[in-house]
Design a protein around this motif. Structure first.
Motif, mmCIF file in Angstrom:
data_model
loop_
_atom_site.group_PDB
_atom_site.id
_atom_site.type_symbol
_atom_site.label_atom_id
_atom_site.label_comp_id
_atom_site.label_asym_id
_atom_site.label_seq_id
_atom_site.Cartn_x
_atom_site.Cartn_y
_atom_site.Cartn_z
ATOM 1 N N TYR A 243 0.646 -1.241 -0.032
ATOM 2 C CA TYR A 243 0.006 -0.037 0.054
ATOM 3 C C TYR A 243 1.024 1.178 0.066
ATOM 4 N N VAL A 244 0.289 2.599 0.091
ATOM 5 C CA VAL A 244 0.976 3.735 -0.246
ATOM 6 C C VAL A 244 2.120 3.850 0.942
ATOM 7 N N PRO A 245 2.010 3.455 2.075
ATOM 8 C CA PRO A 245 3.115 3.787 3.082
ATOM 9 C C PRO A 245 4.299 2.858 2.670
ATOM 10 N N LYS B 35 -3.093 23.431 -12.184
ATOM 11 C CA LYS B 35 -3.674 24.839 -11.561
ATOM 12 C C LYS B 35 -4.696 24.567 -10.579
ATOM 13 N N GLY B 36 -4.696 25.245 -9.233
ATOM 14 C CA GLY B 36 -5.915 25.249 -8.528
ATOM 15 C C GLY B 36 -6.071 24.121 -7.639
ATOM 16 N N ASP B 37 -4.752 23.065 -7.665
ATOM 17 C CA ASP B 37 -4.937 21.886 -7.307
ATOM 18 C C ASP B 37 -3.657 21.591 -6.051
ATOM 19 N N LEU B 38 -4.165 21.338 -4.968
ATOM 20 C CA LEU B 38 -2.822 21.147 -4.147
ATOM 21 C C LEU B 38 -2.554 19.890 -3.540
ATOM 22 N N HIS B 39 -3.371 18.749 -4.075
ATOM 23 C CA HIS B 39 -3.004 17.295 -3.762
ATOM 24 C C HIS B 39 -1.572 16.969 -4.348
ATOM 25 N N ASP B 40 -0.953 16.348 -3.722
ATOM 26 C CA ASP B 40 0.535 15.874 -4.325
ATOM 27 C C ASP B 40 0.737 14.733 -3.971
ATOM 28 N N ILE B 41 0.191 13.792 -3.051
ATOM 29 C CA ILE B 41 0.636 12.695 -2.585
ATOM 30 C C ILE B 41 0.683 11.470 -3.559
ATOM 31 N N GLY B 42 -0.319 11.401 -4.450
ATOM 32 C CA GLY B 42 -0.161 10.676 -5.772
ATOM 33 C C GLY B 42 0.964 11.072 -6.644
ATOM 34 N N LEU C 75 4.259 10.236 -5.802
ATOM 35 C CA LEU C 75 4.521 8.653 -5.837
ATOM 36 C C LEU C 75 4.554 8.114 -7.285
ATOM 37 N N VAL C 76 4.072 8.962 -8.066
ATOM 38 C CA VAL C 76 4.206 8.583 -9.380
ATOM 39 C C VAL C 76 5.731 9.162 -10.050
ATOM 40 N N GLY C 77 6.048 10.192 -9.313
ATOM 41 C CA GLY C 77 7.459 10.768 -9.753
ATOM 42 C C GLY C 77 8.611 9.674 -9.098
ATOM 43 N N MET D 55 0.687 15.184 -15.880
ATOM 44 C CA MET D 55 -0.301 16.011 -14.988
ATOM 45 C C MET D 55 -1.143 15.054 -14.316
ATOM 46 N N SER D 56 -1.374 15.774 -12.801
ATOM 47 C CA SER D 56 -2.064 15.124 -11.932
ATOM 48 C C SER D 56 -3.108 15.942 -11.459
ATOM 49 N N ALA D 57 -4.422 15.495 -11.183
ATOM 50 C CA ALA D 57 -5.524 16.162 -10.606
ATOM 51 C C ALA D 57 -6.366 15.468 -9.634
ATOM 52 N N LEU E 102 -9.196 17.012 -8.105
ATOM 53 C CA LEU E 102 -10.462 17.449 -8.079
ATOM 54 C C LEU E 102 -11.300 17.518 -9.389
ATOM 55 N N THR E 103 -12.673 17.357 -9.276
ATOM 56 C CA THR E 103 -13.389 17.404 -10.593
ATOM 57 C C THR E 103 -13.115 18.790 -11.119
ATOM 58 N N THR E 104 -13.029 20.006 -10.226
ATOM 59 C CA THR E 104 -13.092 21.378 -10.189
ATOM 60 C C THR E 104 -11.902 21.670 -11.198
ATOM 61 N N VAL F 148 1.942 13.425 -23.676
ATOM 62 C CA VAL F 148 1.238 13.919 -22.329
ATOM 63 C C VAL F 148 0.373 12.807 -21.777
ATOM 64 N N ILE F 149 0.713 12.546 -20.584
ATOM 65 C CA ILE F 149 0.109 11.476 -19.609
ATOM 66 C C ILE F 149 -0.823 12.273 -18.344
ATOM 67 N N ILE F 150 -1.671 11.588 -18.052
ATOM 68 C CA ILE F 150 -2.554 12.279 -16.907
ATOM 69 C C ILE F 150 -3.034 11.289 -15.926
ATOM 70 N N GLY F 151 -3.476 11.581 -14.703
ATOM 71 C CA GLY F 151 -3.939 10.637 -13.731
ATOM 72 C C GLY F 151 -4.192 11.357 -12.618
ATOM 73 N N GLY F 152 -4.920 10.562 -11.799
ATOM 74 C CA GLY F 152 -5.597 11.234 -10.755
ATOM 75 C C GLY F 152 -6.991 10.523 -10.496
ATOM 76 N N TYR G 210 -3.430 7.647 -20.026
ATOM 77 C CA TYR G 210 -4.052 7.778 -18.633
ATOM 78 C C TYR G 210 -3.561 6.696 -17.724
ATOM 79 N N ALA G 211 -3.185 6.828 -16.578
ATOM 80 C CA ALA G 211 -2.704 5.644 -15.828
ATOM 81 C C ALA G 211 -3.473 5.501 -14.516
ATOM 82 N N PRO G 212 -3.855 4.733 -14.163
ATOM 83 C CA PRO G 212 -4.863 4.688 -13.050
ATOM 84 C C PRO G 212 -3.898 4.742 -11.753
ATOM 85 N N ASP G 213 -2.665 4.374 -11.693
ATOM 86 C CA ASP G 213 -1.870 4.312 -10.369
ATOM 87 C C ASP G 213 -0.369 4.464 -10.958
ATOM 88 N N ALA G 214 0.383 4.607 -9.898
ATOM 89 C CA ALA G 214 1.792 4.950 -10.019
ATOM 90 C C ALA G 214 2.544 3.994 -10.952
HETATM 91 CO CO1 B1M Z 1 -8.531 16.668 -0.596
HETATM 92 N N1 B1M Z 1 -10.326 16.080 -1.687
HETATM 93 N N2 B1M Z 1 -9.533 18.484 -0.751
HETATM 94 N N3 B1M Z 1 -7.215 16.970 0.607
HETATM 95 N N4 B1M Z 1 -8.595 14.749 -0.430
HETATM 96 C C1 B1M Z 1 -10.239 14.581 -2.000
HETATM 97 C C2 B1M Z 1 -9.528 14.420 -3.257
HETATM 98 C C3 B1M Z 1 -12.098 14.378 -2.094
HETATM 99 C C4 B1M Z 1 -12.106 12.934 -3.150
HETATM 100 C C5 B1M Z 1 -12.427 14.003 -0.715
HETATM 101 C C6 B1M Z 1 -13.831 13.870 -0.637
HETATM 102 O O1 B1M Z 1 -14.520 14.590 -0.742
HETATM 103 N N5 B1M Z 1 -14.253 12.499 -0.360
HETATM 104 C C7 B1M Z 1 -12.546 15.657 -2.502
HETATM 105 C C8 B1M Z 1 -12.579 16.120 -4.131
HETATM 106 C C9 B1M Z 1 -14.143 15.783 -4.453
HETATM 107 C C10 B1M Z 1 -14.008 16.077 -5.983
HETATM 108 O O2 B1M Z 1 -13.429 17.102 -6.718
HETATM 109 N N6 B1M Z 1 -14.921 15.065 -6.460
HETATM 110 C C11 B1M Z 1 -11.461 16.650 -1.981
HETATM 111 C C12 B1M Z 1 -11.704 18.033 -1.727
HETATM 112 C C13 B1M Z 1 -13.260 18.477 -1.623
HETATM 113 C C14 B1M Z 1 -10.755 19.048 -1.271
HETATM 114 C C15 B1M Z 1 -10.969 20.261 -0.913
HETATM 115 C C16 B1M Z 1 -11.751 21.080 -1.729
HETATM 116 C C17 B1M Z 1 -11.258 20.494 0.746
HETATM 117 C C18 B1M Z 1 -11.826 21.867 1.108
HETATM 118 O O3 B1M Z 1 -11.056 22.541 1.343
HETATM 119 N N7 B1M Z 1 -13.089 21.907 1.167
HETATM 120 C C19 B1M Z 1 -9.327 20.907 -0.613
HETATM 121 C C20 B1M Z 1 -8.708 21.372 -2.208
HETATM 122 C C21 B1M Z 1 -7.548 21.852 -2.069
HETATM 123 C C22 B1M Z 1 -6.998 22.413 -3.409
HETATM 124 O O4 B1M Z 1 -6.358 21.373 -4.099
HETATM 125 N N8 B1M Z 1 -7.219 23.509 -3.954
HETATM 126 C C23 B1M Z 1 -8.846 19.776 -0.241
HETATM 127 C C24 B1M Z 1 -7.587 19.589 0.507
HETATM 128 C C25 B1M Z 1 -6.938 18.436 0.732
HETATM 129 C C26 B1M Z 1 -5.851 18.408 1.640
HETATM 130 C C27 B1M Z 1 -4.753 19.467 1.726
HETATM 131 C C28 B1M Z 1 -6.117 18.338 3.374
HETATM 132 C C29 B1M Z 1 -5.130 16.909 1.675
HETATM 133 C C30 B1M Z 1 -4.192 16.988 0.528
HETATM 134 C C31 B1M Z 1 -2.710 16.717 0.886
HETATM 135 C C32 B1M Z 1 -1.913 16.674 -0.221
HETATM 136 O O5 B1M Z 1 -1.791 16.207 -1.282
HETATM 137 N N9 B1M Z 1 -0.287 16.961 0.079
HETATM 138 C C33 B1M Z 1 -6.165 16.230 0.842
HETATM 139 C C34 B1M Z 1 -6.371 14.745 0.755
HETATM 140 C C35 B1M Z 1 -5.560 14.098 1.615
HETATM 141 C C36 B1M Z 1 -7.334 14.057 0.072
HETATM 142 C C37 B1M Z 1 -7.799 12.779 0.212
HETATM 143 C C38 B1M Z 1 -8.274 12.131 1.410
HETATM 144 C C39 B1M Z 1 -6.659 11.978 -0.395
HETATM 145 C C40 B1M Z 1 -6.069 11.980 -1.494
HETATM 146 C C41 B1M Z 1 -4.697 11.092 -1.620
HETATM 147 O O6 B1M Z 1 -3.710 11.662 -1.467
HETATM 148 N N10 B1M Z 1 -4.895 9.832 -2.021
HETATM 149 C C42 B1M Z 1 -8.864 12.483 -1.073
HETATM 150 C C43 B1M Z 1 -10.031 11.538 -0.694
HETATM 151 C C44 B1M Z 1 -9.533 10.096 -1.352
HETATM 152 O O7 B1M Z 1 -9.241 10.131 -2.278
HETATM 153 N N11 B1M Z 1 -9.961 9.061 -0.361
HETATM 154 C C45 B1M Z 1 -9.369 14.102 -1.038
HETATM 155 C C46 B1M Z 1 -3.669 8.862 -2.053
HETATM 156 C C47 B1M Z 1 -3.098 8.962 -3.304
HETATM 157 C C48 B1M Z 1 -1.995 8.027 -3.249
HETATM 158 O O8 B1M Z 1 -3.802 8.776 -4.326
HETATM 159 O O9 B1M Z 1 -3.652 11.085 -5.451
HETATM 160 O O10 B1M Z 1 -5.536 9.204 -6.407
HETATM 161 P P1 B1M Z 1 -4.123 9.614 -5.606
HETATM 162 O O11 B1M Z 1 -2.941 9.018 -6.665
HETATM 163 C C49 B1M Z 1 -3.033 7.604 -7.203
HETATM 164 C C50 B1M Z 1 -3.734 7.716 -8.540
HETATM 165 O O12 B1M Z 1 -4.789 8.692 -8.733
HETATM 166 C C51 B1M Z 1 -2.592 7.887 -9.617
HETATM 167 O O13 B1M Z 1 -1.312 7.184 -9.018
HETATM 168 C C52 B1M Z 1 -1.514 7.534 -7.483
HETATM 169 C C53 B1M Z 1 -0.831 6.521 -6.902
HETATM 170 O O14 B1M Z 1 -1.400 5.159 -7.127
HETATM 171 N N12 B1M Z 1 -2.295 9.288 -9.972
HETATM 172 C C54 B1M Z 1 -1.658 9.404 -11.253
HETATM 173 C C55 B1M Z 1 -2.230 10.461 -9.313
HETATM 174 N N13 B1M Z 1 -1.689 11.410 -10.345
HETATM 175 C C56 B1M Z 1 -1.191 10.581 -11.063
HETATM 176 C C57 B1M Z 1 -0.691 11.200 -12.605
HETATM 177 C C58 B1M Z 1 -0.185 10.402 -13.571
HETATM 178 C C59 B1M Z 1 -0.708 8.982 -13.476
HETATM 179 C C60 B1M Z 1 -1.268 8.619 -12.293
HETATM 180 O O15 B1M Z 1 0.282 10.854 -14.575
HETATM 181 C C61 B1M Z 1 1.082 12.080 -14.808
#
Ligand code: B1M
Length: 211
Positions: A58-60, A97-104, A107-109, A145-147, A149-151, A174-178, A194-198
């Motif tokens: 898993y991620v950790p 732009k506009g998105d601060l999520h960077d954990i995924g 990992l990809v990097g 590019m990673s995103a 948020l739907t916005t 150009v590849i995308i994910g998120g 498009y890639a579903p995971d890292a």
């Molecule tokens: Co946010 N957040 N968040 N958040 N956050 C989500 C994404 C959300 C689904 C939670 C929810 O409501 N259930 C929701 C989005 C809803 C939507 O758009 N439909 C959401 C929201 C709404 C928000 C805020 C708007 C909340 C608010 O302030 N009201 C806000 C937005 C801030 C902004 O970005 N402008 C916000 C803020 C935050 C924190 C800062 C608190 C924090 C981010 C910390 C950080 O990243 N440094 C955070 C977190 C942690 C999450 C959740 C809980 C976890 C995301 C994550 O890291 N997942 C998330 C809910 C969830 O997903 N359960 C949520 C683990 C990560 C390993 O997975 O990023 O999917 P992921 O990456 C995967 C794949 O997607 C893929 O590979 C990775 C590894 O396998 N992948 C790629 C990713 N990028 C890729 C690129 C590629 C290829 C593959 O090629 C280039």
């Protein structure tokens, strides 16, 4: 060689000090930097990727393994520069732009770096202009590019549109994910993949760059 096997295992187990020490010892014993990279660190991260895909890791665990790999890379990097081992490709990576999520994205990097790519990480909230400027400057083979948020996922389309407008769309793949993305969306906005995971991002990029 047993020590190379130990290095592979220390990356998989996420043992950073051991990885650093084994990397030094292997280099001191005359093993080439390329061999330490490909048969040690990269092989270890390959296995980490496989286990992640199979839900055995898993991620950790991936983050800990990537930290170990980075500890080895710290020793290896100067030797690679001396021995002229080239990265297999350069990718400019960022969260749109506009998105601060960077954990995924991080990992990809790490997985891409582990696979031998040079990764230029632009961080989060990256504008189209920044992506394009960095990709041009670094003569990148790809932009990733990673995103999360739907916005903000719409900013992937704006970035690709801006590339087209500036006449550089064909200069890099150009590849995308998120989490909210799909292959359908990638097709719709004209991304190359498009890639579903890292771990899949590594395979995807190698595939589209024909490495
Ligand atoms: Co946010 N957040 N968040 N958040 N956050 C989500 C994404 C959300 C689904 C939670 C929810 O409501 N259930 C929701 C989005 C809803 C939507 O758009 N439909 C959401 C929201 C709404 C928000 C805020 C708007 C909340 C608010 O302030 N009201 C806000 C937005 C801030 C902004 O970005 N402008 C916000 C803020 C935050 C924190 C800062 C608190 C924090 C981010 C910390 C950080 O990243 N440094 C955070 C977190 C942690 C999450 C959740 C809980 C976890 C995301 C994550 O890291 N997942 C998330 C809910 C969830 O997903 N359960 C949520 C683990 C990560 C390993 O997975 O990023 O999917 P992921 O990456 C995967 C794949 O997607 C893929 O590979 C990775 C590894 O396998 N992948 C790629 C990713 N990028 C890729 C690129 C590629 C290829 C593959 O090629 C280039």
């Amino acid at each position: 060689m047993e020590k190379l096997q130990n290095l592979v295992q220390s990356v998989i187990n996420g043992k950073a000090p051991e990885t650093e020490q084994l990397t030094s010892e292997l280099l001191d014993s005359g093993v080439t930097a390329a061999q330490v990279l490909n048969e040690g660190l990269v092989k270890g991260m390959d296995e980490v990727g496989r286990r992640f895909k199979a839900n055995e890791f898993y991620v950790p665990e991936v983050l800990i393994a990537a930290r170990a790999m980075k500890a080895g890379m710290k020793i290896l990097r100067p030797k690679l520069a001396e021995s002229d081992v080239k990265p297999i490709g350069t990718i400019v990576l960022g969260t749109v732009k506009g998105d601060l999520h960077d954990i995924g994205k991080n990992l990809v990097g790490m997985m891409l770096e582990g696979a031998g790519f040079e990764v230029i990480d632009l961080g989060v909230d990256v504008s189209a202009e920044k992506f394009i400027q960095a990709a041009n400057e670094k003569q990148a083979s790809a932009v990733g590019m990673s995103a999360l948020l739907t916005t903000t996922m719409v900013n992937m389309k704006s970035t690709i549109d801006e590339m087209t407008k500036q006449g550089v769309r064909d200069s890099f793949r150009v590849i995308i994910g998120g989490a909210p993305l799909t292959q359908g969306y990638a097709d719709e906005i004209g991304a190359d993949g498009y890639a579903p995971d890292a771990a899949s991002a590594v395979g995807l990029l190698k595939n589209i760059l024909q490495i």
